[in-house]
Design a protein around this motif. Structure first.
Motif, PDB file in Angstrom:
ATOM      1  N   SER A   1     -19.838  -8.480 -11.584  1.00  7.20           N
ATOM      2  CA  SER A   1     -21.226  -8.060 -11.534  1.00  7.20           C
ATOM      3  C   SER A   1     -21.663  -7.910 -10.085  1.00  7.20           C
ATOM      4  O   SER A   1     -21.038  -8.436  -9.180  1.00  7.20           O
ATOM      5  N   GLN A   2     -22.793  -7.223  -9.912  1.00  5.26           N
ATOM      6  CA  GLN A   2     -23.265  -6.981  -8.556  1.00  5.26           C
ATOM      7  C   GLN A   2     -23.607  -8.278  -7.836  1.00  5.26           C
ATOM      8  O   GLN A   2     -23.601  -8.336  -6.618  1.00  5.26           O
ATOM      9  N   ASN A   3     -23.944  -9.311  -8.599  1.00  2.99           N
ATOM     10  CA  ASN A   3     -24.367 -10.563  -7.989  1.00  2.99           C
ATOM     11  C   ASN A   3     -23.197 -11.428  -7.549  1.00  2.99           C
ATOM     12  O   ASN A   3     -23.380 -12.395  -6.825  1.00  2.99           O
ATOM     13  N   LYS A   4     -22.013 -11.114  -8.022  1.00  2.00           N
ATOM     14  CA  LYS A   4     -20.851 -11.915  -7.660  1.00  2.00           C
ATOM     15  C   LYS A   4     -20.316 -11.486  -6.300  1.00  2.00           C
ATOM     16  O   LYS A   4     -20.410 -10.334  -5.904  1.00  2.00           O
ATOM     17  N   PHE A   5     -19.706 -12.433  -5.630  1.00  2.00           N
ATOM     18  CA  PHE A   5     -19.101 -12.124  -4.345  1.00  2.00           C
ATOM     19  C   PHE A   5     -17.774 -11.406  -4.543  1.00  2.00           C
ATOM     20  O   PHE A   5     -16.997 -11.752  -5.429  1.00  2.00           O
ATOM     21  N   LYS A   6     -17.543 -10.407  -3.710  1.00  2.49           N
ATOM     22  CA  LYS A   6     -16.248  -9.750  -3.679  1.00  2.49           C
ATOM     23  C   LYS A   6     -15.479 -10.322  -2.492  1.00  2.49           C
ATOM     24  O   LYS A   6     -15.822 -10.055  -1.336  1.00  2.49           O
TER      25      LYS A   6
END
Length: 288
Positions: A2-7
């Protein structure tokens, strides 16, 4: 993710590329296969560049053939420095991302890719076209994004100008790169929020080099700036062989993991595989 997770982008290519002794292909592959099981978003695994320039990466195609991608969601990223490298990299279905170092320092662009900024922009345009045709995504590193040691003019407006040019061309992922360790928490917190707020449709990441004692404050500054994409390398190994930065390695992945975990971020990493990779790394890097 998800966009909120860190890559989290693990960078063994950056860690290994400057080593003097050639790391055998089988050992490289074993190390990368362990890292693929940890659960990083992306693995910067190799590069399609001149073997004369970076002899350590001459076996990238052979290494790729040895990688087991059957039980991992981690995507592969390969670095390219010219059109020939792009054309070679897009032929490999297993690779998801092509990374290109676009320096906003004319001196370093010549030094790193043997081309001018204008020529490099042409390569980026060709890369974007070939990525689209071959179902790849381009990652462009804004190299020397925090300043340079060569006397080339640097300020935030220059950073923003080139970010704007690249995003207009179609770049979806930009990583602000500090190749020689000149970034400071103040610079990070000054530059990154502005870029993130201006280029809302672009994934803005960070690729920092640092001395060990400054790592945590730079990670903290990036976190406070809203960065969700962080490049790092196990134990902070590596640096750019084209730059004079013997004392500055990559940000250490274990420091990133420790910091983000302390902030309550759920990274969903296989720490057993991580520890195996930490142990195996001694065979590659020794006491580097």
């Amino acid at each position: 993710m998800s966009q909120n997770k860190f890559k989290l982008v693990e960078c063994p290519r950056d860690a290994m590329q400057g080593l003097h002794d050639f790391v055998p292909t089988a050992l490289k592959s074993e190390y990368l296969n362990l890292l693929l099981q940890v659960g990083f978003d992306t693995l910067d695994f190799g590069s399609f560049v001149s073997s004369k320039a970076i002899p350590q990466m001459a076996d990238t195609t052979a290494v790729l053939a040895n990688l087991d991608l059957t039980n991992t969601a981690t995507k592969l990223l390969a670095i390219v420095a010219n059109l020939r490298g792009v054309e070679n990299a897009v032929q490999h279905q297993e690779i998801s991302y092509l990374g290109f170092p676009f320096s906003i320092s004319e001196t370093f662009q010549q030094r790193n890719t043997n081309s001018s900024i204008a020529q490099s922009l042409n390569v980026v345009e060709e890369m974007l076209s070939l990525c689209e045709k071959n179902n790849k995504t381009a990652v462009v590193y804004l190299s020397m994004g925090f300043g340079n040691p060569y006397g080339d003019e640097w300020n935030y407006d220059i950073v923003e100008k080139w970010a704007d040019v690249l995003v207009t061309k179609g770049v979806k992922i930009l990583s602000l790169a500090d190749t020689v360790g000149v970034s400071t928490p103040e610079k990070i917190e000054s530059i990154l929020p502005k870029l993130i707020s201006k280029f809302t449709e672009t994934e803005i990441g960070i690729h920092l080099h640092s001395t060990p004692k400054e790592r945590f404050e730079k990670i903290d500054a990036a976190y406070c700036s809203g960065v969700k994409r962080i490049d790092s390398a196990l134990k902070g190994f590596g640096g750019c062989p084209m730059a004079a930065d013997d004392l500055t390695g990559n940000i250490a992945t274990e420091d990133v993991i420790s910091f983000l975990t302390s902030k309550g971020e759920h990274l969903n990493l296989n720490m057993n595989k991580w520890n195996e990779a930490m142990n195996l790394s001694e065979k590659i890097f020794g006491n580097v």
